[in-house]
Enzyme design. Sequence first.
Site, short mmCIF file in Angstrom:
data_model
loop_
_atom_site.label_atom_id
_atom_site.label_comp_id
_atom_site.label_asym_id
_atom_site.label_seq_id
_atom_site.Cartn_x
_atom_site.Cartn_y
_atom_site.Cartn_z
CB CYS B 68 -55.71 2.46 18.68
SG CYS B 68 -57.33 3.12 18.25
CG HIS B 69 -51.36 1.77 17.61
ND1 HIS B 69 -51.32 0.64 16.82
CD2 HIS B 69 -51.94 2.72 16.84
CE1 HIS B 69 -51.84 0.91 15.63
NE2 HIS B 69 -52.24 2.17 15.61
CB CYS B 169 -25.89 3.45 -9.77
SG CYS B 169 -25.30 4.87 -10.71
CG HIS B 170 -27.91 2.05 -6.35
ND1 HIS B 170 -27.12 2.79 -5.51
CD2 HIS B 170 -28.73 2.94 -6.99
CE1 HIS B 170 -27.47 4.08 -5.60
NE2 HIS B 170 -28.44 4.20 -6.50
NE ARG B 207 -30.60 9.27 -1.37
CZ ARG B 207 -30.20 9.58 -2.60
NH1 ARG B 207 -31.03 10.09 -3.49
NH2 ARG B 207 -28.94 9.37 -2.96
CB CYS B 211 -32.39 8.18 -7.17
SG CYS B 211 -30.93 7.51 -6.36
#
Lengths: 106, 250, 150
Positions: B68-69, B169-170, B207, B211
């Site tokens: 298809c791609h 934190c981020h 991930r 966390c």
Amino acid sequence: MARPLINVPAKAKKGEVVDIKILISHPMESGQRRDNSGQPIARDIINLLVCTYNDTEVFRAELFPAIAANPFLSFCTVATETGTLKFTWTDDHGTVDTATAPIEVT
Amino acid sequence: MIRFFVVALLAFAAVATAQKKSGYEFSSRETQAMQDDDAANPGFLWVQQGETLWNRRDGAAGKSCADCHGEANNSVRGVAARYPVFAPEAGAVIDIEQRINRCRTEHQQAKPLAYESDDLLALTSFVGKQSRAMSIDVAIDARARSTFERGKTLFEQRQGQINLSCSQCHDDNWGKQLAGSPIPQAHPTGYPAYRLEWQTLGSLRRRLRNCLIGMRAEAPPYESADYVALELFLMARAKGLAIDTPSVRR
Amino acid sequence: MTRLYRRRDVLATAAGGALLPLVPAQATPDTMAAAIKEVVGTAPLKPGKVKLDLPPLAENGNAVSVSVTVDNPMTEANHVRSIHLFAESNPLPNVVHVTLGPRAGRAFFATRMRLSTSQKVIAIAKLSDGTCWTDSAQIVVTLAACIEDL
């Protein structure tokens, strides 16, 4: 992952020292860990890797559990003639796998 | 007056952009070197496998992705920079993993791949790698708005036994040390990522779960729509950073 | 200050960055000496020729990049026969034994290894004339916060 990642230059000059890199998919279970229920996880590593160049051994590595998961090895070889580098590795179950890479020497 | 505000806003945006750092910049030189060499980056084991799967026929329809791609470097280039997206046929925002599994069930008539299975990670990293070095630019239109807001709420709300939010934190403390490591800004530029801690490649969902477990909060099951909401919010927040899939992180 | 996490191996991180890794099973100096002796035999171990390239600090001990280069020709008459790596404080001292020869062209080897804690890493090269040369390096291994359960 079925196949390792092998890096051999496709072409080299006769006498040239070339860099070889191989990365193999394997957990390299060290035998030092325990699972969530506290049971030791059995050691399961690739313990030997041999590289031949047109059937002559040019490199051999005996691996221990201290080699990281998905082992990466890099070494050198002299490009002597056009042919095939063949990598053969053995795990703790005695299973032997191979992979090859061509090299053209001019 | 309006012009003044526009200039002020642009200046603000510029500062925010200048401070925006990929997780790559918080990595050690050795980890960066491991990522930069395609022959040494273990993530390429999955990318290579993904290429094999891309070209392999599967399911009752007997079709491959390539049927298809076509060539992935044309057809799916840029996809990882603009996902998650609202998919009208799903009536929801979906991520690349979900897009791959929709393709499998609808077009290949194959079984969906399990989250964190090597095959799904391989296809996701192969698709992701086609967008390497492209700038992240996720659209938040009216249909994606509520999902984005949900993600923002999840990012900012305190949760878990230590009553901590992602944002504390981020947003508030990035660059400072947490144990032996600097706290990054939580921009998901390189997923699936090979993490040294995992000793394997893992998805952004993994991930996020990692966390949450670290925060001693409850990690919802992999299928939860909350992960897509967080992914959408984080990718919108990472706007302008370059995709570096497959990344290597500590 | 609060402890931010707990690891099953009881690994405590005090605020302020001090790390208190609880070291698991460790190679004893005796097993280390025995492992080295198995390679070297009775030959004296001389410093020099070998260059062990190891970062002074690793942000994770699961995959530490390491390389060894030996400053020696690789001819039939005079070459490096083998390169060996040992980690003093790992559960097992052996890391890898590499066999080379003149066909290598250059005495170089690189890999990624596991280090269970901060420690000394030792590289030994054995030459075709039977002499053994060594280099060592000290490395600090830091541990991550917020780790996932196994």
